[in-house]
Design a protein around this motif. Structure first.
Motif, PDB file in Angstrom:
ATOM      1  N   PHE A   1       0.821  -1.208   0.000  1.00  0.00           N
ATOM      2  CA  PHE A   1       0.000   0.000   0.000  1.00  0.00           C
ATOM      3  C   PHE A   1       0.862   1.269   0.000  1.00  0.00           C
ATOM      4  O   PHE A   1       0.360   2.358   0.243  1.00  0.00           O
ATOM      5  CB  PHE A   1      -0.947  -0.003   1.203  1.00  0.00           C
ATOM      6  CG  PHE A   1      -1.911  -1.156   1.175  1.00  0.00           C
ATOM      7  CD1 PHE A   1      -1.702  -2.270   1.979  1.00  0.00           C
ATOM      8  CD2 PHE A   1      -3.003  -1.148   0.327  1.00  0.00           C
ATOM      9  CE1 PHE A   1      -2.565  -3.345   1.948  1.00  0.00           C
ATOM     10  CE2 PHE A   1      -3.888  -2.218   0.293  1.00  0.00           C
ATOM     11  CZ  PHE A   1      -3.656  -3.317   1.108  1.00  0.00           C
ATOM     12  N   GLY A   2       2.140   1.096  -0.318  1.00  0.00           N
ATOM     13  CA  GLY A   2       3.072   2.216  -0.334  1.00  0.00           C
ATOM     14  C   GLY A   2       3.317   2.745  -1.722  1.00  0.00           C
ATOM     15  O   GLY A   2       2.385   2.962  -2.507  1.00  0.00           O
ATOM     16  N   TYR A   3       4.597   2.888  -2.035  1.00  0.00           N
ATOM     17  CA  TYR A   3       4.999   3.505  -3.293  1.00  0.00           C
ATOM     18  C   TYR A   3       5.478   2.450  -4.293  1.00  0.00           C
ATOM     19  O   TYR A   3       6.105   1.471  -3.905  1.00  0.00           O
ATOM     20  CB  TYR A   3       6.143   4.488  -3.033  1.00  0.00           C
ATOM     21  CG  TYR A   3       5.909   5.424  -1.877  1.00  0.00           C
ATOM     22  CD1 TYR A   3       6.663   5.344  -0.713  1.00  0.00           C
ATOM     23  CD2 TYR A   3       4.909   6.400  -1.948  1.00  0.00           C
ATOM     24  CE1 TYR A   3       6.450   6.194   0.353  1.00  0.00           C
ATOM     25  CE2 TYR A   3       4.697   7.259  -0.889  1.00  0.00           C
ATOM     26  CZ  TYR A   3       5.466   7.153   0.260  1.00  0.00           C
ATOM     27  OH  TYR A   3       5.242   8.001   1.316  1.00  0.00           O
ATOM     28  N   TRP A   4       5.219   2.728  -5.588  1.00  0.00           N
ATOM     29  CA  TRP A   4       5.592   1.772  -6.633  1.00  0.00           C
ATOM     30  C   TRP A   4       6.352   2.451  -7.761  1.00  0.00           C
ATOM     31  O   TRP A   4       6.035   3.586  -8.136  1.00  0.00           O
ATOM     32  CB  TRP A   4       4.345   1.118  -7.233  1.00  0.00           C
ATOM     33  CG  TRP A   4       3.659   0.183  -6.289  1.00  0.00           C
ATOM     34  CD1 TRP A   4       2.589   0.467  -5.483  1.00  0.00           C
ATOM     35  CD2 TRP A   4       3.971  -1.199  -6.062  1.00  0.00           C
ATOM     36  NE1 TRP A   4       2.240  -0.656  -4.763  1.00  0.00           N
ATOM     37  CE2 TRP A   4       3.073  -1.694  -5.097  1.00  0.00           C
ATOM     38  CE3 TRP A   4       4.941  -2.070  -6.570  1.00  0.00           C
ATOM     39  CZ2 TRP A   4       3.086  -3.007  -4.636  1.00  0.00           C
ATOM     40  CZ3 TRP A   4       4.968  -3.367  -6.115  1.00  0.00           C
ATOM     41  CH2 TRP A   4       4.054  -3.837  -5.162  1.00  0.00           C
ATOM     42  N   GLY A   5       7.339   1.742  -8.291  1.00  0.00           N
ATOM     43  CA  GLY A   5       7.968   2.163  -9.516  1.00  0.00           C
ATOM     44  C   GLY A   5       7.110   1.772 -10.701  1.00  0.00           C
ATOM     45  O   GLY A   5       6.080   1.103 -10.559  1.00  0.00           O
ATOM     46  N   GLN A   6       7.565   2.185 -11.887  1.00  0.00           N
ATOM     47  CA  GLN A   6       6.761   1.935 -13.087  1.00  0.00           C
ATOM     48  C   GLN A   6       6.978   0.528 -13.648  1.00  0.00           C
ATOM     49  O   GLN A   6       6.218   0.077 -14.510  1.00  0.00           O
ATOM     50  CB  GLN A   6       7.119   2.978 -14.176  1.00  0.00           C
ATOM     51  CG  GLN A   6       8.359   2.681 -14.995  1.00  0.00           C
ATOM     52  CD  GLN A   6       9.665   2.944 -14.265  1.00  0.00           C
ATOM     53  OE1 GLN A   6       9.688   3.325 -13.092  1.00  0.00           O
ATOM     54  NE2 GLN A   6      10.776   2.750 -14.955  1.00  0.00           N
ATOM     55  N   GLY A   7       7.996  -0.160 -13.161  1.00  0.00           N
ATOM     56  CA  GLY A   7       8.287  -1.517 -13.622  1.00  0.00           C
ATOM     57  C   GLY A   7       9.339  -1.547 -14.714  1.00  0.00           C
ATOM     58  O   GLY A   7       9.461  -0.622 -15.517  1.00  0.00           O
ATOM     59  N   THR A   8      10.102  -2.625 -14.707  1.00  0.00           N
ATOM     60  CA  THR A   8      11.106  -2.844 -15.750  1.00  0.00           C
ATOM     61  C   THR A   8      11.062  -4.308 -16.162  1.00  0.00           C
ATOM     62  O   THR A   8      10.996  -5.196 -15.304  1.00  0.00           O
ATOM     63  CB  THR A   8      12.508  -2.427 -15.258  1.00  0.00           C
ATOM     64  OG1 THR A   8      13.455  -2.542 -16.329  1.00  0.00           O
ATOM     65  CG2 THR A   8      12.982  -3.252 -14.065  1.00  0.00           C
ATOM     66  N   GLN A   9      11.042  -4.550 -17.472  1.00  0.00           N
ATOM     67  CA  GLN A   9      10.869  -5.899 -17.990  1.00  0.00           C
ATOM     68  C   GLN A   9      12.185  -6.672 -17.942  1.00  0.00           C
ATOM     69  O   GLN A   9      13.223  -6.184 -18.419  1.00  0.00           O
ATOM     70  CB  GLN A   9      10.369  -5.850 -19.439  1.00  0.00           C
ATOM     71  CG  GLN A   9      10.249  -7.211 -20.113  1.00  0.00           C
ATOM     72  CD  GLN A   9       9.108  -8.039 -19.578  1.00  0.00           C
ATOM     73  OE1 GLN A   9       7.981  -7.552 -19.438  1.00  0.00           O
ATOM     74  NE2 GLN A   9       9.372  -9.305 -19.269  1.00  0.00           N
ATOM     75  N   VAL A  10      12.110  -7.878 -17.410  1.00  0.00           N
ATOM     76  CA  VAL A  10      13.237  -8.811 -17.437  1.00  0.00           C
ATOM     77  C   VAL A  10      12.794 -10.034 -18.214  1.00  0.00           C
ATOM     78  O   VAL A  10      11.783 -10.666 -17.867  1.00  0.00           O
ATOM     79  CB  VAL A  10      13.680  -9.210 -16.019  1.00  0.00           C
ATOM     80  CG1 VAL A  10      14.719 -10.329 -16.071  1.00  0.00           C
ATOM     81  CG2 VAL A  10      14.235  -8.007 -15.283  1.00  0.00           C
ATOM     82  N   THR A  11      13.517 -10.358 -19.263  1.00  0.00           N
ATOM     83  CA  THR A  11      13.208 -11.525 -20.077  1.00  0.00           C
ATOM     84  C   THR A  11      14.423 -12.437 -20.117  1.00  0.00           C
ATOM     85  O   THR A  11      15.508 -12.003 -20.510  1.00  0.00           O
ATOM     86  CB  THR A  11      12.819 -11.124 -21.510  1.00  0.00           C
ATOM     87  OG1 THR A  11      11.700 -10.225 -21.457  1.00  0.00           O
ATOM     88  CG2 THR A  11      12.435 -12.355 -22.326  1.00  0.00           C
ATOM     89  N   VAL A  12      14.229 -13.677 -19.693  1.00  0.00           N
ATOM     90  CA  VAL A  12      15.310 -14.654 -19.672  1.00  0.00           C
ATOM     91  C   VAL A  12      15.018 -15.701 -20.729  1.00  0.00           C
ATOM     92  O   VAL A  12      14.004 -16.392 -20.673  1.00  0.00           O
ATOM     93  CB  VAL A  12      15.453 -15.303 -18.287  1.00  0.00           C
ATOM     94  CG1 VAL A  12      16.646 -16.259 -18.272  1.00  0.00           C
ATOM     95  CG2 VAL A  12      15.595 -14.255 -17.212  1.00  0.00           C
ATOM     96  N   SER A  13      15.904 -15.810 -21.699  1.00  0.00           N
ATOM     97  CA  SER A  13      15.720 -16.774 -22.780  1.00  0.00           C
ATOM     98  C   SER A  13      16.442 -18.069 -22.443  1.00  0.00           C
ATOM     99  O   SER A  13      17.549 -18.065 -21.925  1.00  0.00           O
ATOM    100  CB  SER A  13      16.245 -16.207 -24.092  1.00  0.00           C
ATOM    101  OG  SER A  13      17.632 -15.976 -24.002  1.00  0.00           O
ATOM    102  N   SER A  14      15.785 -19.168 -22.775  1.00  0.00           N
ATOM    103  CA  SER A  14      16.370 -20.482 -22.462  1.00  0.00           C
ATOM    104  C   SER A  14      17.111 -21.047 -23.658  1.00  0.00           C
ATOM    105  O   SER A  14      17.087 -20.501 -24.742  1.00  0.00           O
ATOM    106  CB  SER A  14      15.291 -21.445 -22.002  1.00  0.00           C
ATOM    107  OG  SER A  14      14.282 -21.532 -22.979  1.00  0.00           O
TER     108      SER A  14
END
Length: 114
Positions: free
Chosen positions: A101-114
């Motif tokens: 219920f606090g503060y949030w960043g906008q998000g950053t995508q992490v994609t791990v390819s196998s």
């Protein structure tokens, strides 16, 4: 109020590493805890790691031994060092301050390819 800006995501091969950063618009000394959450497609947002103002840390079982959370109060920044990445780590990672219920960043995508 405080704004959190996430950065550092990207595309990486399985077994690789990334370091995420979260920079706040003001001092984070009083923001407790700071943390990282992630949300994979079709799944609920989950807690990844937290760090208190006293630098006590806690991790989800799925990332223990692979991820390290840290904070630099002088730079108003929290980091998430991710190593030995797996495809199941693919998600949008969100910085958080003071819990859900606090503060949030906008998000950053992490994609791990196998």
């Amino acid at each position: 109020q405080v704004q959190l800006v996430d950065s550092g995501g990207g595309l990486v091969q399985a077994g690789g590493s990334l370091r995420l950063s979260c920079t706040a618009s003001r001092s984070i000394v009083s923001i407790n805890p700071m943390g990282w959450y992630r949300q994979a497609p079709g799944k609920q947002r989950e807690l990844v790691a937290t760090i208190t103002s006293g630098s006590s840390t806690d991790y989800a079982d799925s990332v223990k031994g692979r991820f390290t959370i840290s904070r630099d109060n002088r730079k108003n920044t929290v980091y998430l060092q991710m190593t030995s990445l797996k495809s199941e780590d693919t998600a949008v990672y969100y910085c958080n301050g003071k819990g859900p219920f606090g503060y949030w960043g906008q998000g950053t995508q992490v994609t791990v390819s196998s």
